[in-house]
Scaffold this active site. Structure first.
Site, short mmCIF file in Angstrom:
data_model
loop_
_atom_site.label_atom_id
_atom_site.label_comp_id
_atom_site.label_asym_id
_atom_site.label_seq_id
_atom_site.Cartn_x
_atom_site.Cartn_y
_atom_site.Cartn_z
N ASP A 22 -9.84 4.22 15.00
CA ASP A 22 -11.02 4.43 14.16
C ASP A 22 -10.61 5.28 12.96
O ASP A 22 -9.54 5.88 12.95
CB ASP A 22 -12.11 5.15 14.97
N SER A 23 -11.50 5.36 11.99
CA SER A 23 -11.25 6.20 10.82
C SER A 23 -11.25 7.68 11.18
O SER A 23 -10.77 8.50 10.42
CB SER A 23 -12.33 5.93 9.78
N CYS A 85 -13.59 0.93 14.65
CA CYS A 85 -14.27 1.21 13.38
C CYS A 85 -14.89 -0.08 12.82
O CYS A 85 -14.20 -1.08 12.63
CB CYS A 85 -13.24 1.76 12.40
N GLU A 164 -22.19 13.95 12.23
CA GLU A 164 -21.06 14.88 12.35
C GLU A 164 -21.51 16.33 12.25
O GLU A 164 -20.87 17.23 12.77
CB GLU A 164 -19.99 14.53 11.31
N CYS A 196 -22.04 0.75 13.26
CA CYS A 196 -21.20 1.89 12.87
C CYS A 196 -20.96 2.73 14.11
O CYS A 196 -21.85 2.88 14.96
CB CYS A 196 -21.91 2.71 11.80
N HIS A 198 -20.94 5.79 14.59
CA HIS A 198 -21.74 7.01 14.74
C HIS A 198 -23.18 6.75 15.20
O HIS A 198 -23.84 7.65 15.70
CB HIS A 198 -21.81 7.76 13.40
N1 DGL Z 1 -16.03 4.62 11.76
C1 DGL Z 1 -16.77 4.18 10.60
C2 DGL Z 1 -17.47 2.87 10.93
O1 DGL Z 1 -17.75 2.56 12.07
C3 DGL Z 1 -17.77 5.23 10.13
C4 DGL Z 1 -17.13 6.44 9.48
C5 DGL Z 1 -16.38 6.10 8.21
O2 DGL Z 1 -16.99 5.78 7.18
O3 DGL Z 1 -15.16 6.14 8.26
O4 DGL Z 1 -17.74 2.11 10.04
#
Ligand code: DGL
Length: 279
Positions: A22-23, A85, A164, A196, A198
């Protein structure tokens, strides 16, 4: 049971780990689902916390980062890669699949499939980062499955920093959710994809805004079910029950409060995290 790679001498075995990336730490919501769906599996997680967020980055950058991370995971001998991600799944999955020989799955296809199976009125909402929504990856996947379905997409970039910050049930979060989601409610959607990493943490506030009759699709949950299916089909499921499965967490930076925030995403305490450089 082995699964041999056509262009490499690497031999995959069922006790090899699942690689997830993931990012940042948001993908731990997907790890949480994988642990619940596949409790015997060894897992290796890479969160690119040094370069988060991906949601506002160019496709070129997200693709380059995703290739770099996949190479790192392959060196750890993973048997499958789960792109947790949504933004990386939207922008880089097809390239990763072409480039690497092991099974690689993203979050878009499983979530889109579930949404198409779920909708009764043919109106599906999709929320995600700006990058995910602009890519139209969910829209295309849904239309491929059923061109008659109407898709209403909305980028909700403020949700990531709110989560976050731990602002899950604050008044401000409800106000932002109301503003973002009003047009989807007006469109009459009966199914909403949480596109997403989050957003599962905001399920309660999102559900309140869209109404209890709208079904929320958690892309991480659907992906864990899909990962189990792919592992079964490739004979790579780990049936070893006598050894406690290992979970290793790597981050490209150790941000402040990451254990606290990360544990919120994972739903349990993260034991240890190692910092790695991908260069
Ligand atoms: N993990 C990213 C997503 O699911 C969200 C956070 C980001 O923008 O890196 O798209």
């Amino acid at each position: 049971m082995g699964f041999s790679l056509s262009n490499s001498s690497q031999k995959l075995s069922s006790d090899s780990p699942i690689g997830i990336f993931d990012s940042g730490i948001g993908g731990l919501t997907v790890v949480r689902q994988l642990i619940s769906e596949l409790p015997n599996e060894n897992l290796i997680y890479l969160g690119d916390s040094a370069r988060v967020p991906y949601g506002s980055k160019s496709s070129k950058a997200v693709i380059q980062f995703s290739i770099q991370i996949s190479n790192f995971l392959l060196k750890q001998n993973v048997k499958i890669i789960v792109v947790a991600c949504n933004t990386a799944s939207a922008k880089a999955l097809s390239i990763l699949k072409e480039k690497f020989q092991i099974p690689i799955i993203g979050v878009i296809e499983p979530a889109a499939k579930k949404a198409v199976e779920t909708t009764k009125n043919g109106k599906i909402g999709v929320i995600g980062t700006t990058g995910t929504i602009l890519s139209q990856a969910y829209f295309r996947e849904i239309q491929d499955l059923n061109p008659k379905i109407e898709v209403f997409s909305k980028a909700c970039p403020l949700f990531v920093p709110f989560v976050e910050e731990g602002w899950i049930e604050e008044e401000a979060t409800s106000l932002v959710a109301k503003k973002y989601l009003a047009e989807l409610v007006d469109a009459g959607i009966d199914t909403l994809i949480l596109g997403c990493t989050h957003y599962p943490l905001l399920k309660k506030v999102i559900q309140k805004e869209v109404g209890s009759s709208v079904i929320l699709i958690d892309s991480g949950h659907e992906t864990a079910i899909f990962a189990a299916k792919v592992l079964k089909e490739t004979n790579l499921l780990n049936f070893e029950k006598n050894v406690k499965p290992s979970q290793k967490y790597f981050l490209t930076d150790l941000p402040l409060k990451f254990t606290e925030v990360g544990s919120n995403f994972l739903g349990s305490k993260i034991e240890s995290v190692e910092q790695v450089s991908l260069d």
